[in-house]
Design a protein around this motif. Structure first.
Motif, PDB file in Angstrom:
ATOM      1  N   VAL A  13       0.837  -1.203   0.000  1.00 52.68           N
ATOM      2  CA  VAL A  13       0.000   0.000   0.000  1.00 52.68           C
ATOM      3  C   VAL A  13       0.875   1.257   0.000  1.00 52.68           C
ATOM      4  O   VAL A  13       0.580   2.235  -0.692  1.00 52.68           O
ATOM      5  N   GLU A  16       2.034   1.752  -3.440  1.00 55.38           N
ATOM      6  CA  GLU A  16       0.977   2.281  -4.299  1.00 55.38           C
ATOM      7  C   GLU A  16       0.790   3.780  -4.081  1.00 55.38           C
ATOM      8  O   GLU A  16       0.472   4.525  -5.004  1.00 55.38           O
ATOM      9  N   GLY A  19       2.914   5.885  -6.295  1.00 50.91           N
ATOM     10  CA  GLY A  19       2.776   5.676  -7.735  1.00 50.91           C
ATOM     11  C   GLY A  19       2.554   6.985  -8.485  1.00 50.91           C
ATOM     12  O   GLY A  19       1.885   7.892  -7.987  1.00 50.91           O
ATOM     13  N   ASP A  77      -5.847   0.846   0.637  1.00 52.77           N
ATOM     14  CA  ASP A  77      -5.598   0.259  -0.673  1.00 52.77           C
ATOM     15  C   ASP A  77      -6.769   0.533  -1.615  1.00 52.77           C
ATOM     16  O   ASP A  77      -6.577   0.877  -2.792  1.00 52.77           O
ATOM     17  N   ASP A  81      -6.690   2.745  -5.004  1.00 51.03           N
ATOM     18  CA  ASP A  81      -7.162   2.132  -6.255  1.00 51.03           C
ATOM     19  C   ASP A  81      -8.144   3.060  -6.973  1.00 51.03           C
ATOM     20  O   ASP A  81      -8.139   3.155  -8.207  1.00 51.03           O
ATOM     21  N   GLU A  84      -6.208   5.692  -8.719  1.00 49.06           N
ATOM     22  CA  GLU A  84      -5.527   5.159  -9.890  1.00 49.06           C
ATOM     23  C   GLU A  84      -6.508   4.925 -11.038  1.00 49.06           C
ATOM     24  O   GLU A  84      -6.215   5.246 -12.197  1.00 49.06           O
TER      25      GLU A  84
END
Length: 345
Positions: A13, A16, A19, A77, A81, A84
């Motif tokens: 996580v 991420e 990212g 998470d 997501d 993203e």
């Protein structure tokens, strides 16, 4: 056991959170500071999870804490997501016609609606992670055998403005702040101007724009930049300012000695100091400890600019009306996002 997946989960996580696509969308939504804070907290937890499983076998309280952390990590998470996915959706729109992009932008998938919805989700999960970190530190729940490892550094910022980066929608803010700074030139007292607003709106970027403005550079005899972040330590701040003003100080210097050195290196020079990313909301620490030291030096027209998220922090430190940073306009937000995504292609 279920807890055995906790360390790779937290590590994943945290990865991420850094990212490129997630950072692009959170920055555009004015939520990048919250994303960065979430990242720091997850990395801090990761550093201390190395040997926690062994202790959870015999300590029910630690095991309960780990279960809560695992649930919070899964929620984080899910939120990342969502960022993203939104980034991928908007990136796909870059190739569509302008009319279709604008129509989709202001109707069914309005960035304003997405921004507010995701702000609530991100803050909720961040607050939960913060609670668990506080619990971890207060009770030493996950005290690893690697105590000697250095603490993660607090967020640091620099005064240099990246000329290769396009900045959207902040020229008017810059001109207003610069005008206000220059208007203080005949004031005897050192004035404090806070710039505040939601995380990720560009407070630090605006401060850099002001700091590097040619009129500001010419107006002030001494210019200094210090990133405070979560560590509002009076001695550390004073030592940094003294060094920035080309002075020297020792680790063991007392506040009285630092005050004397501060007066020596600044004297009656008209100075401009930026205290970036201030979180301290304890009025006593500012009013009784730091303000008397910083505001008793310098020449006419000296100014301190403070960047912070909290209106309360701004009201505590302000001697002139704070400058509140608003959201970018719809047009500037779309231009920013399009520019970021085209750069990634």
């Amino acid at each position: 056991m279920a807890e055995s997946l906790l360390l790779p989960l937290v590590r994943g996580v945290a990865g991420e959170a850094i990212g490129t696509l997630v950072q692009t969308v959170t920055r555009m939504c004015g939520l990048d500071d919250d994303r960065e804070t979430l990242e720091r907290h997850l990395l801090a937890i990761e550093c201390k999870l190395v040997n926690v499983e062994e202790r959870s076998q015999t300590n029910g309280y630690i095991k309960s804490w780990m279960v809560k952390l695992k649930a919070a990590a899964y929620k984080a998470d899910d939120v990342l997501d969502d960022f993203e996915y939104e980034g991928l959706r908007r990136k796909a729109q870059i190739g569509e016609s302008t009319s279709r992009k604008v129509l989709g932008y202001v109707t069914c998938r309005s960035p304003l609606l997405f921004r507010f919805a995701m702000s609530r989700k991100l803050k909720a999960v961040l607050n939960k992670i913060k609670e668990l970190v506080k619990e971890m530190n207060r009770f030493g729940l996950v005290d690893s055998v690697t105590r000697e490892e250095p603490q993660l550094p607090w967020r640091q910022t620099l005064s240099k403005l990246d000329e290769s980066t396009d900045i959207f929608g902040r020229d008017d803010d810059k001109e207003r702040v610069v005008k206000l700074l220059l208007e203080q030139q005949h004031q005897q007292k050192v004035h404090v101007l806070p710039i505040f607003g939601m995380g990720g709106l560009g407070k630090t970027t605006l401060a850099k724009m002001v700091y590097n403005d040619q009129k500001v550079q010419q107006h002030f005899q001494l210019k200094m930049w210090h990133c405070v972040s979560d560590n509002f330590d009076v001695s550390a701040i004073l030592k940094s300012i003294i060094k920035l003003a080309n002075g020297t100080c020792d680790q063991a210097d007392s506040i009285q000695i630092l005050q004397k050195k501060l007066d020596e290196v600044i004297g009656r020079k008209r100075f401009f100091l930026i205290l970036d990313d201030v979180w301290n909301d304890e009025k006593r620490m500012w009013e009784d400890e730091l303000k008397p030291l910083l505001c008793c030096v310098g020449g006419q027209g000296s100014v301190i600019v403070v960047t912070c998220r909290s209106k309360q922090v701004a009201s505590i430190m302000a001697t002139v009306k704070p400058h509140e940073l608003a959201f970018l306009s719809e047009e500037d937000s779309w231009e920013l996002f399009s520019n970021k995504n085209l750069a990634m292609v």
